[in-house]
Scaffold this motif. Structure first.
Motif, mmCIF file in Angstrom:
data_model
loop_
_atom_site.group_PDB
_atom_site.id
_atom_site.type_symbol
_atom_site.label_atom_id
_atom_site.label_comp_id
_atom_site.label_asym_id
_atom_site.label_seq_id
_atom_site.Cartn_x
_atom_site.Cartn_y
_atom_site.Cartn_z
ATOM 1 N N ALA A 24 0.752 -1.023 -0.195
ATOM 2 C CA ALA A 24 0.205 -0.108 0.033
ATOM 3 C C ALA A 24 0.906 1.431 -0.128
ATOM 4 C CB ALA A 24 -0.984 -0.104 1.132
ATOM 5 N N LYS A 25 1.721 1.365 0.866
ATOM 6 C CA LYS A 25 2.941 2.334 0.875
ATOM 7 C C LYS A 25 3.392 2.588 -0.473
ATOM 8 C CE LYS A 25 7.025 3.960 3.419
ATOM 9 N NZ LYS A 25 8.124 3.617 4.277
ATOM 10 N N SER A 26 3.744 1.691 -1.158
ATOM 11 C CA SER A 26 4.412 1.890 -2.509
ATOM 12 C C SER A 26 3.433 2.397 -3.701
ATOM 13 C CB SER A 26 5.077 0.549 -3.053
ATOM 14 O OG SER A 26 4.163 -0.362 -3.314
ATOM 15 N N LEU A 27 2.082 2.208 -3.326
ATOM 16 C CA LEU A 27 1.098 2.584 -4.271
ATOM 17 C C LEU A 27 0.319 3.676 -4.250
ATOM 18 C CD1 LEU A 27 -0.724 -1.017 -5.064
ATOM 19 C CD2 LEU A 27 0.868 0.209 -6.477
ATOM 20 N N LEU A 28 0.801 4.348 -2.935
ATOM 21 C CA LEU A 28 0.137 5.539 -2.470
ATOM 22 C C LEU A 28 0.683 6.993 -2.931
ATOM 23 C CD1 LEU A 28 -1.998 6.486 -0.201
ATOM 24 C CD2 LEU A 28 -0.355 6.846 1.430
ATOM 25 N N ASP A 29 -0.278 7.716 -3.477
ATOM 26 C CA ASP A 29 0.144 9.122 -3.970
ATOM 27 C C ASP A 29 0.779 10.055 -2.866
ATOM 28 O OD1 ASP A 29 -0.694 8.650 -6.472
ATOM 29 O OD2 ASP A 29 -2.521 9.664 -6.249
ATOM 30 N N THR A 30 1.631 10.801 -3.249
ATOM 31 C CA THR A 30 2.094 11.940 -2.229
ATOM 32 C C THR A 30 0.918 12.505 -1.700
ATOM 33 O OG1 THR A 30 4.123 12.050 -3.491
ATOM 34 C CG2 THR A 30 3.540 13.907 -2.108
ATOM 35 N N GLY A 31 0.763 12.575 -0.304
ATOM 36 C CA GLY A 31 -0.186 13.377 0.213
ATOM 37 C C GLY A 31 -1.542 12.325 0.433
ATOM 38 N N ALA A 65 -3.276 -2.506 19.733
ATOM 39 C CA ALA A 65 -1.804 -2.589 19.954
ATOM 40 C C ALA A 65 -1.018 -3.167 18.808
ATOM 41 C CB ALA A 65 -1.521 -3.282 21.127
ATOM 42 N N LYS A 66 -1.525 -4.254 18.370
ATOM 43 C CA LYS A 66 -0.875 -5.026 17.188
ATOM 44 C C LYS A 66 -0.822 -4.109 15.923
ATOM 45 C CE LYS A 66 -1.495 -9.755 18.548
ATOM 46 N NZ LYS A 66 -2.078 -11.189 18.249
ATOM 47 N N LEU A 67 -1.984 -3.454 15.645
ATOM 48 C CA LEU A 67 -1.872 -2.325 14.538
ATOM 49 C C LEU A 67 -0.789 -1.313 14.662
ATOM 50 C CD1 LEU A 67 -5.647 -2.106 13.220
ATOM 51 C CD2 LEU A 67 -3.759 -3.863 12.388
ATOM 52 N N ALA A 68 -0.840 -0.562 16.032
ATOM 53 C CA ALA A 68 0.302 0.297 16.338
ATOM 54 C C ALA A 68 1.667 -0.238 16.035
ATOM 55 C CB ALA A 68 -0.170 0.965 17.627
ATOM 56 N N GLU A 69 1.795 -1.557 16.551
ATOM 57 C CA GLU A 69 3.393 -1.921 16.420
ATOM 58 C C GLU A 69 3.507 -2.361 14.956
ATOM 59 O OE1 GLU A 69 5.188 -6.245 17.478
ATOM 60 O OE2 GLU A 69 3.914 -5.371 18.804
ATOM 61 N N LEU A 70 2.580 -2.793 14.097
ATOM 62 C CA LEU A 70 2.788 -2.929 12.790
ATOM 63 C C LEU A 70 3.032 -1.705 11.834
ATOM 64 C CD1 LEU A 70 2.596 -4.667 10.041
ATOM 65 C CD2 LEU A 70 0.357 -4.155 10.128
ATOM 66 N N LYS A 71 2.606 -0.443 12.253
ATOM 67 C CA LYS A 71 2.796 0.866 11.867
ATOM 68 C C LYS A 71 4.177 1.167 12.130
ATOM 69 C CE LYS A 71 0.711 4.467 12.579
ATOM 70 N NZ LYS A 71 -0.546 5.427 13.034
ATOM 71 N N LYS A 73 6.569 -0.750 13.022
ATOM 72 C CA LYS A 73 7.655 -1.583 12.499
ATOM 73 C C LYS A 73 7.922 -1.259 10.918
ATOM 74 C CE LYS A 73 8.634 -6.476 11.638
ATOM 75 N NZ LYS A 73 8.096 -7.829 12.028
ATOM 76 N N THR A 74 6.740 -1.038 10.131
ATOM 77 C CA THR A 74 6.792 -0.967 8.606
ATOM 78 C C THR A 74 7.136 0.802 8.395
ATOM 79 O OG1 THR A 74 4.573 -0.734 8.559
ATOM 80 C CG2 THR A 74 5.142 -2.597 8.258
ATOM 81 N N GLU A 75 7.129 1.591 9.442
ATOM 82 C CA GLU A 75 7.347 3.053 9.468
ATOM 83 C C GLU A 75 6.386 3.637 8.145
ATOM 84 O OE1 GLU A 75 11.412 3.513 8.308
ATOM 85 O OE2 GLU A 75 12.077 2.882 10.478
ATOM 86 N N VAL A 76 5.066 3.317 8.267
ATOM 87 C CA VAL A 76 4.247 3.428 7.327
ATOM 88 C C VAL A 76 3.145 4.585 8.346
ATOM 89 C CG1 VAL A 76 2.004 2.989 6.023
ATOM 90 C CG2 VAL A 76 4.050 1.495 5.953
ATOM 91 N N THR A 77 2.869 5.576 7.691
ATOM 92 C CA THR A 77 1.802 6.623 8.306
ATOM 93 C C THR A 77 0.335 6.078 7.735
ATOM 94 O OG1 THR A 77 3.326 8.521 8.191
ATOM 95 C CG2 THR A 77 1.041 9.139 8.473
ATOM 96 N N ALA A 78 -0.423 5.754 8.909
ATOM 97 C CA ALA A 78 -1.898 5.277 8.437
ATOM 98 C C ALA A 78 -2.611 5.514 9.537
ATOM 99 C CB ALA A 78 -1.778 3.704 8.235
ATOM 100 N N GLN A 79 -3.921 5.715 9.271
ATOM 101 C CA GLN A 79 -5.028 5.802 10.393
ATOM 102 C C GLN A 79 -5.543 4.345 10.668
ATOM 103 O OE1 GLN A 79 -8.419 8.044 8.790
ATOM 104 N NE2 GLN A 79 -9.514 7.045 10.117
ATOM 105 N N ILE A 80 -5.442 4.228 11.985
ATOM 106 C CA ILE A 80 -6.026 2.838 12.428
ATOM 107 C C ILE A 80 -7.493 2.899 12.847
ATOM 108 C CG2 ILE A 80 -6.050 1.313 14.382
ATOM 109 C CD1 ILE A 80 -2.911 1.933 14.576
ATOM 110 N N GLU A 81 -8.083 2.087 12.356
ATOM 111 C CA GLU A 81 -9.611 1.999 12.561
ATOM 112 C C GLU A 81 -10.057 0.465 12.990
ATOM 113 O OE1 GLU A 81 -13.944 2.667 10.263
ATOM 114 O OE2 GLU A 81 -12.054 4.179 9.835
#
Length: 136
Positions: A24-31, A65-71, A73-81
Motif C-alpha cells: 500500500a505504501k508503494s502505491l500511495l500518491d504523495t499526500g 496494539a498490534k496495528l500500532a506495532e505494525l505501523k 515496524k513498517t514506518e508507514v503513516t496510517a489511520q487505525i480503525e
C-alpha cells in the motif's frame, strides 16, 4: 497512484499485514492516506451470554496494539480503525465511507471450507465498487 487505500489486517496474521501494508505504501500518491483496518467479528447471540464482558474489549485493545506495532515496524503513516461485524461487509463499508479508491487484501492458501462459504477476500472482490488488489 492512489489517494486513499484501505488495508484490512487480521491481527492473527500480522505477517500478511506487514506485506500488504508495504505494498500500500508503494502505491500511495504523495499526500494520500492509508486506513489500517481490523474487524472484530460479532459473537452470535446464543453464545454472548457465556462470554466474559471484557473479552470483546480485550480483543479491541489487542488489535489496536498490534496495528500500532505494525505501523511502527513498517514506518508507514496510517489511520487505525477498528470495527465490529462481518469482515467483508465492514471492509466494503469502510471503503465507501472513506471514499477510498483501492482495497488491498491479503490472501492465504484456501482450505476445504473456503469452497463452501467463501473467503473474506473472495467476498470483497465480488462486491466491491472500487479496485481490489489481492496479494498472494
Amino acid at each position: 497512484m492512489y489517494k486513499k487505500i484501505i488495508v484490512p489486517v487480521d491481527p492473527a496474521a500480522i505477517d500478511i499485514g506487514e506485506r500488504i501494508l508495504a505494498k500500500a505504501k508503494s502505491l500511495l500518491d504523495t499526500g494520500g492516506e492509508i486506513v489500517l483496518l481490523t474487524i472484530i467479528e460479532d459473537i452470535p447471540g446464543y453464545l454472548a451470554i457465556d462470554v466474559p464482558v471484557d473479552l470483546i474489549e480485550g480483543a479491541i485493545n489487542d488489535a489496536k496494539a498490534k496495528l500500532a506495532e505494525l505501523k511502527k515496524k513498517t514506518e508507514v503513516t496510517a489511520q487505525i480503525e477498528i470495527r465490529s461485524g462481518a469482515p467483508a461487509r465492514e471492509i466494503l463499508a469502510t471503503a465507501e465511507e472513506h471514499k477510498a479508491d483501492l482495497i488491498i487484501v491479503g490472501s492465504h492458501v484456501p482450505d476445504f471450507s473456503n469452497y463452501f462459504i467463501g473467503a473474506t477476500a473472495d467476498r470483497v472482490v465480488r462486491h466491491s465498487k472500487i479496485s481490489v488488489l489481492v496479494d498472494r
